[in-house]
Motif scaffolding. Structure first.
Motif, PDB file in Angstrom:
ATOM      1  N   ASP A  34      -9.659   9.756  -6.336  1.00 45.02           N
ATOM      2  CA  ASP A  34      -8.921   8.498  -6.296  1.00 45.02           C
ATOM      3  C   ASP A  34      -7.465   8.687  -6.732  1.00 45.02           C
ATOM      4  N   ILE A  35      -7.241   9.529  -7.747  1.00 49.68           N
ATOM      5  CA  ILE A  35      -5.876   9.812  -8.203  1.00 49.68           C
ATOM      6  C   ILE A  35      -5.080  10.478  -7.091  1.00 49.68           C
ATOM      7  N   LEU A  36      -5.678  11.459  -6.415  1.00 51.86           N
ATOM      8  CA  LEU A  36      -4.993  12.129  -5.301  1.00 51.86           C
ATOM      9  C   LEU A  36      -4.698  11.157  -4.168  1.00 51.86           C
ATOM     10  N   ARG A  37      -5.672  10.325  -3.829  1.00 48.46           N
ATOM     11  CA  ARG A  37      -5.482   9.355  -2.750  1.00 48.46           C
ATOM     12  C   ARG A  37      -4.330   8.410  -3.078  1.00 48.46           C
ATOM     13  N   LEU A  40      -0.837  10.273  -3.033  1.00 47.88           N
ATOM     14  CA  LEU A  40      -0.365  10.670  -1.709  1.00 47.88           C
ATOM     15  C   LEU A  40      -0.117   9.473  -0.793  1.00 47.88           C
ATOM     16  N   SER A  41      -0.729   8.344  -1.071  1.00 50.44           N
ATOM     17  CA  SER A  41      -0.494   7.174  -0.223  1.00 50.44           C
ATOM     18  C   SER A  41       0.867   6.553  -0.497  1.00 50.44           C
ATOM     19  N   THR A  42       1.415   6.690  -1.695  1.00 47.08           N
ATOM     20  CA  THR A  42       2.732   6.125  -1.996  1.00 47.08           C
ATOM     21  C   THR A  42       3.847   6.976  -1.407  1.00 47.08           C
ATOM     22  N   ARG A  43       3.569   8.222  -1.068  1.00 50.03           N
ATOM     23  CA  ARG A  43       4.556   9.136  -0.514  1.00 50.03           C
ATOM     24  C   ARG A  43       5.014   8.709   0.877  1.00 50.03           C
TER      25      ARG A  43
END
Length: 83
Positions: A34-37, A40-43
């Motif tokens: 969840d942290i990775l998702r 990377l989604s804000t990028r």
């Protein structure tokens, strides 16, 4: 689905992940996913922007500052040190 192994994680970081996962009621693996998702989604919001446009889009909602600039002085003549 692909799998991934992350090596050499600092013990303090691993402990923080374990506590955060427990707080959210899920496994460390689910928490890390969840942290990775989320990270990377804000990028994608700034993809294709130049650095200055990216900075400006983050700063502009905060408002600007009016600066009083001092008057420019005339350039003085060079000193001849060869004499």
């Amino acid at each position: 689905m692909a799998s991934m192994t992350i090596r050499n994680i600092d013990e303090q970081l691993k402990s923080r992940l374990r506590v955060q996962a427990a707080h959210h009621g899920r496994s460390m693996e689910d928490e890390a996913r969840d942290i990775l998702r989320a990270a990377l989604s804000t990028r994608t919001e700034t993809a294709g922007q130049s650095l200055i446009d990216s900075i400006r889009s983050r700063i502009s909602p905060l408002g600007g500052v009016d600066l009083t600039l001092p008057a420019r002085e005339t350039i003085q003549d060079r000193v001849d040190l060869g004499a």
